[in-house]
Scaffold this active site. Structure first.
Site, short mmCIF file in Angstrom:
data_model
loop_
_atom_site.label_atom_id
_atom_site.label_comp_id
_atom_site.label_asym_id
_atom_site.label_seq_id
_atom_site.Cartn_x
_atom_site.Cartn_y
_atom_site.Cartn_z
N HIS A 24 -23.39 -99.69 -68.37
CA HIS A 24 -23.55 -100.37 -67.08
C HIS A 24 -22.18 -100.63 -66.50
CE1 HIS A 24 -26.24 -102.99 -64.48
NE2 HIS A 24 -25.02 -103.36 -64.08
N HIS A 26 -20.02 -99.91 -62.82
CA HIS A 26 -19.93 -99.41 -61.44
C HIS A 26 -18.55 -98.82 -61.21
CE1 HIS A 26 -23.70 -101.39 -60.04
NE2 HIS A 26 -23.41 -102.24 -61.00
N HIS A 204 -31.37 -102.22 -61.61
CA HIS A 204 -30.99 -103.62 -61.76
C HIS A 204 -32.22 -104.50 -61.54
CE1 HIS A 204 -27.04 -101.93 -61.39
NE2 HIS A 204 -26.42 -103.08 -61.26
N GLU A 207 -31.54 -110.28 -62.90
CA GLU A 207 -30.24 -110.96 -62.89
C GLU A 207 -30.39 -112.22 -62.06
OE1 GLU A 207 -25.55 -109.99 -61.78
OE2 GLU A 207 -27.16 -108.79 -60.88
N ASP A 285 -19.91 -104.18 -66.41
CA ASP A 285 -20.41 -104.25 -65.04
C ASP A 285 -19.32 -103.88 -64.03
OD1 ASP A 285 -22.23 -104.62 -63.00
OD2 ASP A 285 -22.38 -106.79 -63.23
N ASP A 286 -18.53 -104.86 -63.59
CA ASP A 286 -17.41 -104.66 -62.66
C ASP A 286 -16.21 -105.40 -63.25
OD1 ASP A 286 -19.03 -103.51 -60.27
OD2 ASP A 286 -20.06 -105.37 -60.74
#
Length: 341
Positions: A24, A26, A204, A207, A285-286
């Site tokens: 996961h 980005h 997604h 969350e 994630d980021d």
């Protein structure tokens, strides 16, 4: 699993050094702030309210995060930019001992959803990834993502790009963006198109919205993985369903804490989900946005929940088995995960 207080520096060093995989990630969200600032300067583009004084990304809540994310992404305007970005991201992965990553790639950001332009961007990223695999030992695979808050029509265009370029490297389709917009079923057409092209599916969910969103993702879009999915912990019956069906959660603990989904890691449900038999993986994630790396994710899980090498090796194996890559690539990854003798 041990008392977190029993971890000494030697045990933490062994955990930090373990080979890691993440599912996961980005591609734009993994851009180092310095890379984006440098690119903006090269192009004489002003990025107002994107960076803090210390140079990190500036945002408050999730809505602001999305705005800053898209502002930072606006400087990425060519295939060459994305090739350079891919190299920068994979350098970060390699520095954390990541041997395999799946990155979310959006045709909306890479050519505005135009198939011809998307092919050019994709070619540039693949070339950069091949060089990184040769030089750094980290393998990248791509997952095309539509953007939820861009709407179902743009999602269909993204799915078409995915279907036309699907192969062993571009191996999945998913959805990111603002979970509070629309419903999972609004995007069923795009997911059906991707499925028919042989792409494996993730989205997604869970969350920001509760466990029902995770259930909708599994039942309405028939995904085999769920991005985040942590709110499933609030519904024991849903956890039982996830455990029985083998649906895998792409959990991003540092992201969840940074964005305020949970106040701190101690109250994050990843340990509870594992105890209920739900398959979980760990990703960043980021990472620059959330001030994390895979090394930090591993260390924090060890210090807070007492995970030992055995738990992390099991985590890596689960991640390899959940990866959307080919069987040959998976076998090679599992071989690399075997303890040295």
């Amino acid at each position: 699993m041990r008392d977190p207080r029993d971890h000494d520096e030697e045990s933490l060093h062994r955990i930090r050094a373990l080979p890691k995989l993440e599912l996961h990630l980005h591609i734009e969200g993994a851009a180092p702030p310095g890379f984006i600032r440098g690119l903006a300067q090269e192009k004489s583009i002003r990025l107002d309210r994107v960076f803090r004084e210390d140079g990190s990304y500036a945002y408050g809540d999730f809505a602001e995060f999305l705005k800053v994310y898209e502002a930072a992404t606006s400087v990425l305007t060519s295939p060459r930019d994305y090739a350079r970005l891919t190299t920068a991201v994979l350098e970060q992965c390699a520095a954390s001992g990541v041997i395999y990553a799946e990155a979310f790639l959006s045709p909306d950001f890479c050519g505005g959803g135009d198939l011809g332009a998307w092919r050019e961007y994709l070619h540039a990223m693949r070339e950069a990834a091949a060089e990184a695999e040769r030089d750094m030992g980290v393998t990248l695979r791509g997952i095309v993502t539509c953007v939820r808050h861009f709407g179902p029509d743009k999602a269909k265009a993204a799915a078409r790009c995915a279907a036309e370029t699907a192969d062993d490297w571009l191996c999945g389709f998913g959805m990111g963006g603002d979970e509070n917009r629309g419903s999972q079923r609004d995007f069923a057409y795009a997911f059906d198109m991707a499925r028919e092209a042989g792409l494996r599916l993730t989205t997604h969910a869970g969350e920001w919205r509760g466990p029902r969103e995770v259930r909708d993702a599994v039942t309405d879009l028939r995904v085999e993985r769920v991005g985040h999915g942590v709110r499933a912990a609030e519904d024991p019956a849903l956890c039982e369903m996830l455990a029985e069906t083998g649906v895998v959660l792409e959990v991003c603990p540092g992201s969840n804490v940074a964005l305020g989904v949970y106040p701190d890691l101690r109250r994050h449900p990843i340990n509870d989900l594992r105890a209920r038999g739900v398959k979980v993986t760990v990703s960043t994630d980021d990472p620059p946005f959330f001030h994390t790396t895979m090394v930090q994710e591993y260390q924090n899980l060890a210090l807070v929940f007492g995970w030992e090498e055995e738990e992390f090796r099991d985590l890596a194996k689960t991640t390899a088995e959940a990866a959307f890559c080919s069987a040959d690539t998976r076998a090679a990854l599992l071989k690399r995960l075997e303890p040295a003798t």
